[in-house]
Write an enzyme that holds these catalytic residues in place. Structure first.
Site, PDB file in Angstrom:
ATOM      1  N   SER A 228       0.808  -1.196  -0.063  1.00 39.35           N
ATOM      2  CA  SER A 228      -0.126   0.131  -0.171  1.00 39.35           C
ATOM      3  C   SER A 228       1.018   1.155   0.065  1.00 39.35           C
ATOM      4  O   SER A 228       1.956   1.036  -0.122  1.00 39.35           O
ATOM      5  CB  SER A 228      -0.847   0.214   1.118  1.00 39.35           C
ATOM      6  OG  SER A 228      -0.234   0.190   2.432  1.00 39.35           O
ATOM      7  N   LYS A 229       0.094   2.568   0.093  1.00 33.23           N
ATOM      8  CA  LYS A 229       1.010   3.795  -0.126  1.00 33.23           C
ATOM      9  C   LYS A 229       1.805   3.556   1.148  1.00 33.23           C
ATOM     10  O   LYS A 229       3.013   4.378   1.022  1.00 33.23           O
ATOM     11  CB  LYS A 229       0.031   4.631   0.100  1.00 33.23           C
ATOM     12  CG  LYS A 229      -0.784   5.270  -1.148  1.00 33.23           C
ATOM     13  CD  LYS A 229       0.306   5.951  -1.834  1.00 33.23           C
ATOM     14  CE  LYS A 229      -0.144   6.595  -3.020  1.00 33.23           C
ATOM     15  NZ  LYS A 229       0.388   7.288  -3.956  1.00 33.23           N
TER      16      LYS A 229
END
Length: 450
Positions: A228-229
């Site tokens: 994810s980010k």
């Protein structure tokens, strides 16, 4: 007769193209190109709020930047709504499906009453449309990567294939679209694995062939959690904006779950197309490590022709006349975005970094070394070359009886304003005699603390 391979990439345009989805597109593309098959691009745009033209274009832009092309499409899933409705009605008419108003509460109550067996409803003539699932037997999923798995039909709910308002449901739509497109291989993420027995049941009900399945391992970050980010770059657009090369990204993505052998890391696009096979894909989650990608990108970047790299950097920066700066910095950068912070002083003058000046030029011996370097450079005969500059500066260190760094760092700060730059000899040679001496004079005329 051997049926030509037909694969598909069906992104949902809900934003930038996630790295995991890009790898799925890549694997399908490699299969199609390596085996003379066809890649179909299908946009699954059923989320009307998020499937905006802008989001759709982001998908196209990401694929085009990576160099992944397609043979058919793009088609749009919503354009097939009449076809989906026709299939649903045919299943109802044939007794393979029924309409029921049963909701989550009714399904839960049924399971509790029947020992957690799959929900079975009655035809009420209204409500959502459910596919009838057999009470006996198993549905077998044959997967190239994960092997064979049996799912007991008795534990599967009668599957909703259309909502009460008639709108399509993913499972029905994807099966119909794949069948109509003649898809022979479905290569997708392992998060879709649990959908497969449901889709096989629909295939049997409508008389469609079951494609060959291959479910790819999910991507994790170095901490073992889903990518994810928080792990840095999470989309193709993130990687592009961070200055990575598309060929390096493709090479690295190909290695996330697949390997040709234990020693080969770097593959050309042509080699990837020839070598890739589903049989060599691991079932274990793959780790996306941006540090590893950065290393690989640096290798690719340093292998580029100088003119090619110059064109890319001029396009990125909007500047022209960068070739000289590219030549002296190519072996110092690992991404395209590292170029300008390293070389902007060549065009915009030295950076304003009082701390660097205080630490280096105003340190004991700093001014003396800089003045001696200035005197030696002023005596360098024409032509002003890197070799003659080096000879002059090496001579200063020898005469002062100091390490070369004690001469080079004050000069570097005078010329660039910072303590980090391309090689000092190459920098001086590129700046030229007049600009070099002018910047040193300016540094020497400054005062401590200014």
């Amino acid at each position: 007769m051997l049926i030509p391979m037909r694969v598909r990439f069906p992104p949902s345009p809900t934003g930038a193209l996630h790295i995991g989805n890009a790898r799925t597109a890549l694997y399908n593309w490699l299969l199609a190109r390596g085996q003379g098959g066809a890649l179909v691009l299908r946009v699954e745009d059923t989320d009307r709020e998020r499937s905006t033209p802008e989001n759709v274009q982001m998908i196209f832009d990401a694929l085009e930047w990576l160099g992944i092309d397609w043979d058919e499409g793009p088609t749009y899933q919503t354009a097939n709504a009449e076809r989906h409705a026709e299939v649903v009605q045919r299943l109802v008419d044939g007794g393979h499906a029924y309409r029921s108003t049963a909701g989550p509460d009714e399904v839960k109550a049924y399971k509790e009453e029947h020992g957690n067996r799959g929900f079975r409803g009655e035809d009420e003539g209204t409500g959502a449309t459910r596919l009838r699932v057999p009470d006996e037997g198993v549905t077998v999923v044959q997967d190239v990567i994960r092997g064979e798995t049996e799912f007991e039909n008795a534990l599967l709910d009668d599957l909703v294939i259309a909502r009460a308002d008639g709108t399509l449901v993913y499972h029905l739509a994807v099966v119909v679209d794949d069948a109509d497109a003649g898809i022979t291989h479905v290569v997708r993420g392992a998060d879709h694995y649990s959908n497969t027995p449901k889709q096989i049941l629909i295939q049997k009900a409508i008389g469609a062939p079951t494609p060959i399945y291959a479910h790819l391992p999910l991507l994790h970050g170095p901490d073992g959690k889903k990518l994810s980010k928080r792990h840095g770059a999470a989309s193709v657009q993130d990687l592009r904006d961070a200055g990575y090369l598309p060929e390096a990204v493709l090479n690295y993505l190909a290695l996330l779950g697949w390997g040709y052998d234990e020693t080969t890391e770097f593959h050309s696009i042509e080699e990837l197309q020839q070598r890739f096979s589903l049989e060599r894909v691991s079932k274990s989650p793959a780790v996306f490590d941006e540090n590893k990608l950065r290393y690989m990108n640096g290798r690719y970047l340093r292998g580029l022709d100088v003119d090619d790299l110059t064109r890319r950097l001029e396009a990125l920066t909007g500047r022209s006349g960068l070739r000289g700066a590219v030549e002296i910095s190519q072996d110092k950068i690992s991404t395209l975005t590292e170029f300008w912070p390293l070389t902007h002083f060549l065009f915009d003058g030295p950076a304003d970094d009082p701390a660097a000046r205080e630490k280096v030029i105003e340190a004991p011996g700093g001014r003396e070394a800089l003045a001696s370097a200035r005197a030696a450079l002023a005596e360098v005969p024409e032509p002003w070359t890197e070799e003659r500059v080096q000879a002059a500066l090496d001579g200063v260190a020898e005469r002062l009886g100091v390490k070369r760094k004690q001469v080079f760092q004050p000069l570097r700060v005078a010329l660039t304003g910072t303590t980090v730059s391309p090689g000092i000899f190459e920098t001086v040679a590129l700046l030229g005699r007049d600009e070099t001496l002018a910047r040193v004079d300016h540094a020497l005329n400054g005062r401590k603390g200014t």
